[in-house]
Write an enzyme that holds these catalytic residues in place. Structure first.
Site, PDB file in Angstrom:
ATOM      1  N   ASP A 105      25.057  85.479 102.866  1.00 31.21           N
ATOM      2  CA  ASP A 105      24.529  86.698 102.942  1.00 31.21           C
ATOM      3  C   ASP A 105      23.533  86.525 104.603  1.00 31.21           C
ATOM      4  O   ASP A 105      23.791  85.461 104.985  1.00 31.21           O
ATOM      5  CB  ASP A 105      23.193  87.331 102.134  1.00 31.21           C
ATOM      6  CG  ASP A 105      23.052  88.683 102.231  1.00 31.21           C
ATOM      7  OD1 ASP A 105      22.621  89.157 103.166  1.00 31.21           O
ATOM      8  OD2 ASP A 105      23.123  89.476 101.078  1.00 31.21           O
ATOM      9  N   ASP A 131      27.671  85.847 108.443  1.00 23.79           N
ATOM     10  CA  ASP A 131      27.643  87.328 109.051  1.00 23.79           C
ATOM     11  C   ASP A 131      29.215  87.535 108.860  1.00 23.79           C
ATOM     12  O   ASP A 131      30.126  87.094 109.524  1.00 23.79           O
ATOM     13  CB  ASP A 131      27.349  87.407 110.509  1.00 23.79           C
ATOM     14  CG  ASP A 131      27.554  88.638 111.132  1.00 23.79           C
ATOM     15  OD1 ASP A 131      28.278  89.556 110.642  1.00 23.79           O
ATOM     16  OD2 ASP A 131      27.354  88.943 112.362  1.00 23.79           O
ATOM     17  N   VAL A 132      29.728  88.471 108.054  1.00 24.46           N
ATOM     18  CA  VAL A 132      30.968  88.904 107.794  1.00 24.46           C
ATOM     19  C   VAL A 132      31.713  89.616 108.959  1.00 24.46           C
ATOM     20  O   VAL A 132      32.941  89.128 108.794  1.00 24.46           O
ATOM     21  CB  VAL A 132      31.148  89.721 106.449  1.00 24.46           C
ATOM     22  CG1 VAL A 132      30.922  88.969 105.020  1.00 24.46           C
ATOM     23  CG2 VAL A 132      30.626  90.813 106.592  1.00 24.46           C
ATOM     24  N   TYR A 224      31.721 105.407 106.697  1.00 24.77           N
ATOM     25  CA  TYR A 224      31.695 104.683 105.522  1.00 24.77           C
ATOM     26  C   TYR A 224      32.911 104.851 104.480  1.00 24.77           C
ATOM     27  O   TYR A 224      33.375 104.040 103.898  1.00 24.77           O
ATOM     28  CB  TYR A 224      30.344 105.044 104.720  1.00 24.77           C
ATOM     29  CG  TYR A 224      30.216 104.204 103.692  1.00 24.77           C
ATOM     30  CD1 TYR A 224      29.677 102.926 103.477  1.00 24.77           C
ATOM     31  CD2 TYR A 224      30.398 104.967 102.400  1.00 24.77           C
ATOM     32  CE1 TYR A 224      29.483 102.176 102.435  1.00 24.77           C
ATOM     33  CE2 TYR A 224      30.056 104.275 100.970  1.00 24.77           C
ATOM     34  CZ  TYR A 224      29.464 102.877 100.958  1.00 24.77           C
ATOM     35  OH  TYR A 224      29.700 101.900 100.080  1.00 24.77           O
ATOM     36  N   LYS A 228      35.780 102.279 103.456  1.00 23.72           N
ATOM     37  CA  LYS A 228      35.943 101.986 102.113  1.00 23.72           C
ATOM     38  C   LYS A 228      37.356 102.437 101.593  1.00 23.72           C
ATOM     39  O   LYS A 228      38.036 101.455 100.791  1.00 23.72           O
ATOM     40  CB  LYS A 228      34.913 102.520 101.173  1.00 23.72           C
ATOM     41  CG  LYS A 228      33.395 101.974 101.279  1.00 23.72           C
ATOM     42  CD  LYS A 228      33.558 100.363 101.101  1.00 23.72           C
ATOM     43  CE  LYS A 228      31.890  99.841 101.159  1.00 23.72           C
ATOM     44  NZ  LYS A 228      31.898  98.368 100.670  1.00 23.72           N
ATOM     45  N   THR A 259      20.363 100.431  93.617  1.00 24.60           N
ATOM     46  CA  THR A 259      20.205  99.316  94.207  1.00 24.60           C
ATOM     47  C   THR A 259      18.887  99.383  94.938  1.00 24.60           C
ATOM     48  O   THR A 259      18.090 100.220  94.743  1.00 24.60           O
ATOM     49  CB  THR A 259      21.285  99.105  95.276  1.00 24.60           C
ATOM     50  OG1 THR A 259      21.248 100.256  96.224  1.00 24.60           O
ATOM     51  CG2 THR A 259      22.825  99.200  94.853  1.00 24.60           C
TER      52      THR A 259
END
Length: 320
Positions: A105, A131-132, A224, A228, A259
């Site tokens: 993360d 950091d992806v 977004y 996805k 969340t």
């Protein structure tokens, strides 16, 4: 009901001293006697390829082999976005079931807390700042897991960010770039690094977290939703290309999940969100983690290319 009746009949005929078949929750706790699979199959009066018998045999075989379902003993797993929400729940669940987990993360303090929680519960975990959106970070992540535990078997790619509501035409280009770099390109970075290693061993399992927003246009979520949707297609592509290499790739499409970001909203807003769900509540991160765990487990050994919608029925009640 038919499955339960079949199992009860099998137990009555093979081991009458048991009195009844152990219930599912008892199997998970390792209770009950064990009945050999061949012995069960040999007395069944219906064809062994029917779904009813398959369910009985698979469930009982898992109990026989492991004493519980979805054990990850001896496995090494990566969980991106593992510092909070669905990622945190996934990391803790995999660790509780025996996996050694690399929590990846960008939130260092939260990631360290998750590792501490896992270790205090008797599990094994490490944290790594990842950091992806950086391909180098994704490669470093895989190398770190291998260097730490000697192997890598599983990957849950959970990391992602949401979008401030906007319309397609007036969305800032910087917003588009940020979401695509993390939610879509970042997923590719992780998958590529994971698959590269899995090709050198006897395969592996990957689960990507997509969204119901990727299955249908959602007002205010253009970038977004598009990102996805790309994750879902990337999952299918990976499943097709690498099936012969023993690599399974699936995705999970959560609905509205409670969340930390949602918990931070005003109570009246959260209540409104919950009221809009078929069951009158939002999902919990653990409920998504349980789906991820199943898809990563040997119980899903013939499942690949699936986008598993886990949304409490919301998609069915919404207009097509």
């Amino acid at each position: 009901m038919r499955t339960a009746q079949t199992l009860q009949r099998v137990v009555a005929q093979t081991r009458p001293e048991l009195g009844r078949a152990p219930q599912l929750h008892e199997c998970r706790q390792g209770k009950g006697d064990r009945i050999p699979i061949p012995e069960i199959a040999g007395i069944l009066e219906i064809r062994p390829h029917t779904s009813t018998v398959l369910g009985v045999l698979c469930a009982w075989n898992s109990f026989q082999r492991k004493g519980n379902f979805m054990s990850f003993d001896g496995k090494v797993a990566i969980v991106t976005g593992g510092a909070s929400g669905i990622g945190e729940a996934t990391a803790k669940l995999l660790a509780a079931r025996g996996a050694r987990v690399l929590v990846a993360d960008v939130s260092d303090a939260a990631g360290a807390r998750v590792v501490s929680d896992i270790e205090s519960s008797g599990g094994s975990a490490r944290y790594l700042h990842v950091d992806v959106s950086s391909r180098d970070d994704a490669r470093k992540m895989v190398h770190h897991a291998i260097e730490t535990w000697g192997d890598l078997h599983l990957a849950a790619n959970v990391a992602g960010i949401g979008q401030t509501p906007s319309r397609l035409h007036d969305m800032a280009e910087s917003t588009w770039d940020l979401i695509m770099n993390i939610d879509l390109k970042g997923m590719w970075h992780c998958m590529a690094a994971e698959i590269d290693y899995f090709l050198s061993r006897d395969g592996g399992a990957i689960v990507n977290v997509a969204s119901g927003a990727g299955m249908r246009a959602t007002v205010g979520q253009p970038a977004y939703g598009i990102a996805k949707a790309g994750v879902i297609q990337m999952t299918r592509q990976g499943a097709l290309e690498y099936a012969k290499d023993g690599i399974r790739v699936n995705s999970v499409a959560p609905g509205l999940i409670d969340t930390p970001a949602v918990k931070a909203l005003p109570d009246d807003v959260r209540a409104l969100y919950a009221a809009g769900q078929p069951g009158g509540r939002m999902g919990e991160p653990l409920e998504i983690a349980q789906t991820i765990a199943w898809l990563l487990s040997d119980e899903a050994s013939f499942v690949s290319g699936l986008n598993h919608l886990t949304d409490g029925g919301w998609f069915q009640m919404s207009p097509a």
